[in-house]
Design an enzyme around this catalytic site. Structure first.
Site, PDB file in Angstrom:
ATOM      1  N   ARG A  18       0.806  -1.229   0.000  1.00 54.39           N
ATOM      2  CA  ARG A  18       0.000   0.000   0.000  1.00 54.39           C
ATOM      3  C   ARG A  18       0.838   1.278   0.000  1.00 54.39           C
ATOM      4  O   ARG A  18       0.330   2.359  -0.246  1.00 54.39           O
ATOM      5  CB  ARG A  18      -0.958  -0.010   1.212  1.00 54.39           C
ATOM      6  CG  ARG A  18      -2.148  -0.930   1.007  1.00 54.39           C
ATOM      7  CD  ARG A  18      -2.903  -1.153   2.308  1.00 54.39           C
ATOM      8  NE  ARG A  18      -2.201  -2.065   3.208  1.00 54.39           N
ATOM      9  CZ  ARG A  18      -2.620  -2.373   4.437  1.00 54.39           C
ATOM     10  NH1 ARG A  18      -3.712  -1.820   4.924  1.00 54.39           N
ATOM     11  NH2 ARG A  18      -1.931  -3.213   5.187  1.00 54.39           N
ATOM     12  N   LYS A  25       8.987  -1.196   2.975  1.00 49.44           N
ATOM     13  CA  LYS A  25       8.276  -0.271   3.873  1.00 49.44           C
ATOM     14  C   LYS A  25       9.110   0.146   5.076  1.00 49.44           C
ATOM     15  O   LYS A  25       9.160   1.332   5.417  1.00 49.44           O
ATOM     16  CB  LYS A  25       6.964  -0.911   4.327  1.00 49.44           C
ATOM     17  CG  LYS A  25       6.205  -0.065   5.317  1.00 49.44           C
ATOM     18  CD  LYS A  25       4.744  -0.427   5.410  1.00 49.44           C
ATOM     19  CE  LYS A  25       4.474  -1.544   6.365  1.00 49.44           C
ATOM     20  NZ  LYS A  25       3.029  -1.794   6.526  1.00 49.44           N
ATOM     21  N   GLY A 143      -6.653  -6.349  12.149  1.00 52.76           N
ATOM     22  CA  GLY A 143      -7.268  -7.558  12.676  1.00 52.76           C
ATOM     23  C   GLY A 143      -8.081  -7.197  13.905  1.00 52.76           C
ATOM     24  O   GLY A 143      -7.599  -6.498  14.791  1.00 52.76           O
TER      25      GLY A 143
END
Ligand code: UD1
Ligand code: CA
Length: 463
Positions: A18, A25, A143
């Protein structure tokens, strides 16, 4: 806890899809430091018996960065099949400890205090597993922590956003991606994790549910959202960077640094500032820069690995890279000082002056429009406007040496290698191609010729 050993495993093998970046990242910077660096500093400070980082996607780059952390071991996860798979891949490493703390690599703001109390509570409760969670109004993507009947410890499951029912998606308690496992229990469940879920991945959170189902003690700690939220998008990275920036500015002000507009100043995490430093709007200070007491960094100055002594004054728009300015040196406006330059006490580099690998002696001045490269200037030198060291012949660089008390006339070209002896001078507009003896005046220009009556003759010809 006294007799048990703790390993800390940071998961950093994922791609961070993303972020839409070519960099892994965990190497994306917050201010000028990769986000992984913040987390590694924090975990190293909570007294572990070993620290390892799982690398995979662009793993060579992550390994390179890890060289700055000698105690930290890189472990490879060649294929990235999920966080559960990552911990399986590291099994040979963590099985040597009694407990293992596993963290997502994208938790740069997790504080030492939070980690310490999370560990303390885990050991005090003698839990088989502890899970760090936080509560958020924006749980999308995380989550969800779902508690079954039986209260604390009774039936904890984590349902990933993509697998969650609309009802489960309403839950605002989410998994922070930070877990402590008792190793002997983790060994029993780690290979039982399956990938029959929406993403076809092996989820580490399933290990928590498996332990819980086995009737083991699984407990949770709740962290602050600000600290425990991960970084998944460029917008989140920017928001987090802003928070770190503001916190740093506040801590420097608490130590006596004056910042006219804290929202307009950027200070890197490895910078050191003394009390009574003043920072004007638009200032950026990066790398291992140090600014000494009473120094003024004027508007729009950019410092990278700069060392400023006491009462240094950078007027405005000065860029300093890998260079040193000693006490009461001055520069700017619009000066560029780079690559190992040194301004000794009270030296001055003024308007539109560039210095490269150049030492400027005490009290020497280069007030305007000059380039000095590979040069050494003695004390009390004055460099006239527009003077240049011609240090480069297209292939090699050559040095220029200018002795104490030299007076270099305006627009002097010093063709290096060349030496100007102490107390020597050059006439304005000279091109100096040979050494100048001490005390001499060098005149290296064509003699002036005046053509009388030129203007009126030109006027006549025009008729
Ligand atoms: C994960 C958790 C989710 C939690 C969230 C918190 C899982 C399945 N889900 O989701 O419950 O709310 O973090 O931010 O774990 N990684 C590897 N190898 C892999 C996959 C990932 O090392 O094969 C690393 C990544 O580099 C990253 C971390 O694990 O640092 C988490 O991975 P990420 O994909 O961000 O997990 P999330 O989907 O955010
Ligand atoms: Ca994440």
């Amino acid at each position: 806890m006294e007799n048990s050993t703790l390993g800390i495993l940071v998961m950093a093998a994922g791609k961070g899809t993303r972020m839409k970046s070519g960099l892994p990242k965990v190497l994306l910077p917050i201010l000028d430091k990769p986000m992984l660096g913040y987390l590694l500093e924090t975990v190293s400070n909570c007294g572990p018996d070993g620290v390892a980082v799982l690398v995979g996607h662009e793993g060579e780059q992550v390994c390179d960065y890890l060289k700055a952390f000698p105690g930290v071991e890189p472990l490879w996860q060649r294929e990235q099949l999920g966080t559960g798979h990552a911990v399986q891949a590291a099994r040979g490493w963590w099985e040597r400890f009694d407990h293992v703390l596993v963290l997502n690599g994208d938790l740069p703001l997790l504080s030492l205090a939070t980690l310490r109390s999370f560990l303390g509570e885990h050991f005090e409760a003698k839990a088989a597993c502890s899970l760090l969670s936080f509560v958020t109004e924006h749980p999308e993507g995380y989550g969800r922590v779902i508690r079954g009947p039986g209260g604390d410890g009774g039936g904890v499951t984590i349902v990933e956003h993509k697998d969650a029912s609309p009802e489960q998606r309403l839950v605002r308690a989410v998994n922070a991606g930070c877990y402590i496992f008792e190793v002997k229990e983790l060994s029993l469940v780690i290979d039982r994790i399956k990938n029959d879920n929406a993403q076809g991945e092996y989820y580490l959170p399933d290990a928590v549910a498996l332990m819980s189902q086995a009737g083991l003690k699984v407990r949770g700690s709740v962290a602050d959202e600000e600290e425990a939220s991960g970084v998944n998008t460029q917008a989140e990275l920017a928001a987090m960077t802003l928070r770190v920036r503001n916190a740093l500015a506040e801590s420097w002000m608490a130590k006596g640094v004056r910042i006219l507009d804290p929202s307009a100043v950027w200070i890197g995490p490895d910078v050191e500032l003394a009390p009574d430093v003043s920072l004007m709007p638009g200032v950026q200070i990066w790398g291992k820069s140090v600014v000494g007491e009473g120094s003024l960094v004027g508007p729009y100055c950019i410092l990278r690995n700069a060392r400023l002594g006491r009462r240094v004054c950078l007027t405005a728009h000065v860029v300093v890279e890998d260079s040193v300015l000693c006490d009461e040196a001055k520069a700017g406006p619009f000066a560029y000082i780079r690559e190992g330059s040194l301004l000794k006490d009270r030296a001055f580099a003024g308007k539109f002056v560039e210095l490269k690998k150049t030492t400027v002696g005490e009290n020497s001045k280069i007030p305007h429009l000059s380039y000095m490269g590979d040069a050494v200037l003695g004390e009390n030198v004055n460099i006239g406007a527009g003077s240049v060291t011609c240090n480069y012949d297209g292939k090699n660089k050559f040095p220029t040496t200018i002795g104490d008390r030299c007076f270099v006339g305006s627009d002097t070209m010093m063709v290096a290698p060349v030496v100007l002896g102490d107390d020597s001078a050059t006439a304005a507009g000279s091109t100096i191609t040979a050494d100048v003896p001490a005390g001499a005046l060098a005149v290296g220009r064509a003699r002036q010729k005046n053509i009388e009556g030129w203007a009126s003759r030109k006027h006549q010809m025009g008729k």
